[in-house]
Design an enzyme around this catalytic site. Structure first.
Site, PDB file in Angstrom:
ATOM      1  N   LYS A  14     -37.573  75.139  16.948  1.00  0.00           N
ATOM      2  CA  LYS A  14     -38.495  76.086  16.467  1.00  0.00           C
ATOM      3  C   LYS A  14     -39.434  76.026  15.513  1.00  0.00           C
ATOM      4  CE  LYS A  14     -35.425  79.245  14.959  1.00  0.00           C
ATOM      5  NZ  LYS A  14     -35.502  79.645  13.519  1.00  0.00           N
ATOM      6  N   ARG A  89     -31.265  88.303  12.410  1.00  0.00           N
ATOM      7  CA  ARG A  89     -29.992  87.406  12.707  1.00  0.00           C
ATOM      8  C   ARG A  89     -28.888  88.390  12.908  1.00  0.00           C
ATOM      9  NH1 ARG A  89     -31.899  82.608   9.733  1.00  0.00           N
ATOM     10  NH2 ARG A  89     -30.628  81.087  10.011  1.00  0.00           N
ATOM     11  N   ARG A 128     -29.641  62.387  16.334  1.00  0.00           N
ATOM     12  CA  ARG A 128     -30.433  62.197  14.882  1.00  0.00           C
ATOM     13  C   ARG A 128     -29.678  61.483  13.910  1.00  0.00           C
ATOM     14  NH1 ARG A 128     -32.607  67.942  13.090  1.00  0.00           N
ATOM     15  NH2 ARG A 128     -33.289  68.079  15.308  1.00  0.00           N
ATOM     16  N   ARG A 134     -27.344  60.759   6.844  1.00  0.00           N
ATOM     17  CA  ARG A 134     -27.301  62.172   6.484  1.00  0.00           C
ATOM     18  C   ARG A 134     -26.346  62.152   5.562  1.00  0.00           C
ATOM     19  NH1 ARG A 134     -30.553  65.751   9.747  1.00  0.00           N
ATOM     20  NH2 ARG A 134     -29.842  67.115   8.040  1.00  0.00           N
ATOM     21  N   ARG A 145     -24.074  76.256  10.202  1.00  0.00           N
ATOM     22  CA  ARG A 145     -25.362  77.066  10.657  1.00  0.00           C
ATOM     23  C   ARG A 145     -25.269  77.172  12.505  1.00  0.00           C
ATOM     24  NH1 ARG A 145     -30.023  73.957   8.597  1.00  0.00           N
ATOM     25  NH2 ARG A 145     -31.083  75.687   9.569  1.00  0.00           N
TER      26      ARG A 145
HETATM   27  P1  AMP Z   1     -32.783  78.985   8.160  1.00  0.00           P
HETATM   28  O1  AMP Z   1     -33.658  77.875   7.240  1.00  0.00           O
HETATM   29  O2  AMP Z   1     -33.371  80.181   8.702  1.00  0.00           O
HETATM   30  O3  AMP Z   1     -31.660  78.301   8.898  1.00  0.00           O
HETATM   31  O4  AMP Z   1     -31.970  79.731   7.020  1.00  0.00           O
HETATM   32  C1  AMP Z   1     -31.127  78.900   6.060  1.00  0.00           C
HETATM   33  C2  AMP Z   1     -30.115  79.814   5.329  1.00  0.00           C
HETATM   34  O5  AMP Z   1     -30.703  81.043   4.730  1.00  0.00           O
HETATM   35  C3  AMP Z   1     -29.098  80.335   6.402  1.00  0.00           C
HETATM   36  O6  AMP Z   1     -28.190  79.469   6.511  1.00  0.00           O
HETATM   37  C4  AMP Z   1     -28.626  81.675   5.523  1.00  0.00           C
HETATM   38  O7  AMP Z   1     -27.804  81.417   4.753  1.00  0.00           O
HETATM   39  C5  AMP Z   1     -29.650  82.345   4.875  1.00  0.00           C
HETATM   40  N1  AMP Z   1     -30.609  83.083   5.946  1.00  0.00           N
HETATM   41  C6  AMP Z   1     -31.909  83.054   6.263  1.00  0.00           C
HETATM   42  N2  AMP Z   1     -32.282  84.066   7.208  1.00  0.00           N
HETATM   43  C7  AMP Z   1     -31.292  84.839   7.314  1.00  0.00           C
HETATM   44  C8  AMP Z   1     -31.152  86.072   7.788  1.00  0.00           C
HETATM   45  N3  AMP Z   1     -31.967  86.622   8.514  1.00  0.00           N
HETATM   46  N4  AMP Z   1     -29.843  86.620   7.607  1.00  0.00           N
HETATM   47  C9  AMP Z   1     -28.933  86.309   6.602  1.00  0.00           C
HETATM   48  N5  AMP Z   1     -29.112  85.006   5.924  1.00  0.00           N
HETATM   49  C10 AMP Z   1     -30.094  84.430   6.207  1.00  0.00           C
END
Ligand code: AMP
Length: 188
Positions: A14, A89, A128, A134, A145
């Site tokens: 992405k 999300r 990876r 890591r 995640r």
């Molecule tokens: P990302 O880099 O998009 O994977 O986001 C990193 C972290 O930020 C996620 O694991 C969540 O803890 C938080 N986060 C980012 N976007 C959202 C969202 N739309 N709703 C809830 N938590 C979010």
């Protein structure tokens, strides 16, 4: 002006595709993950509230996330178009986004999901892992995640699909081919 929501699990490519799309279409990139990371790094009041949640890899509550998103939209009234990355999300987030767009006389024009299965994502990450060195808790966070994506975020897709608004693009293959397929959706 076009507004795009791009979906995809961690490890789906992405980030790479977002960069290419921004270059081609001039989107303002709104990544809620990046925004939260900025807040935690700068130790703002919001950053303090979400730090623990983020560290665990869990989702930040909707109320906090939606308020932050709204603020970001209001900061960019002249945007040619937005690319939403990591948002929405949850269904309440998707509903809030539609409402914000409508209030501004606009809309989300395209919703693209990069289709990569959980097995494929986990296989890519395992590969990876053999190349990169890591840290264990980073691994834990990543696992969480991925689980969050396939247990929660993926349920946002039917919200758009039921309204006939979802385009799915195969996320496995050559970067350029995947990019072309996303562009074909945006240009149709
Ligand atoms: P990302 O880099 O998009 O994977 O986001 C990193 C972290 O930020 C996620 O694991 C969540 O803890 C938080 N986060 C980012 N976007 C959202 C969202 N739309 N709703 C809830 N938590 C979010």
């Amino acid at each position: 002006m076009i507004n795009l929501v791009l979906f995809g699990p961690p490890g789906a490519g992405k980030g790479t595709q977002s960069e290419k799309l921004i270059q081609k279409y001039g989107f303002v990139h709104i990544s809620t993950g990046d925004l939260f990371r900025w807040h935690t790094k700068n130790d703002t009041a919001l950053g303090k509230r979400v730090k623990e949640i983020m560290n665990s890899g869990a989702l930040v509550p909707d109320e906090i996330t939606i308020a932050m998103l709204k603020e970001e939209l209001d900061k960019n009234p002249q945007a040619k178009g937005f690319l939403f990355d990591g948002f929405p999300r949850t269904v309440p987030q998707a509903e809030a986004l539609d409402k914000f767009m409508k209030d501004n006389g606009s809309a989300i024009h395209h919703i693209v999901a990069l289709d990569v299965s959980e097995d494929e994502v986990r296989a890519r990450i395992a590969k990876r892992r053999t190349i990169e060195n890591r840290v264990d808790d980073e691994e834990e966070k990543l696992n969480k995640r991925i689980t969050e994506y396939f247990s929660k975020t993926i349920h946002v897709l039917p919200y758009y699909k039921n309204q006939g608004r979802l385009d799915t693009v195969q996320g496995i293959g050559v970067i350029e081919d995947i990019f072309k397929n996303i562009c074909a959706v945006l240009d149709k």
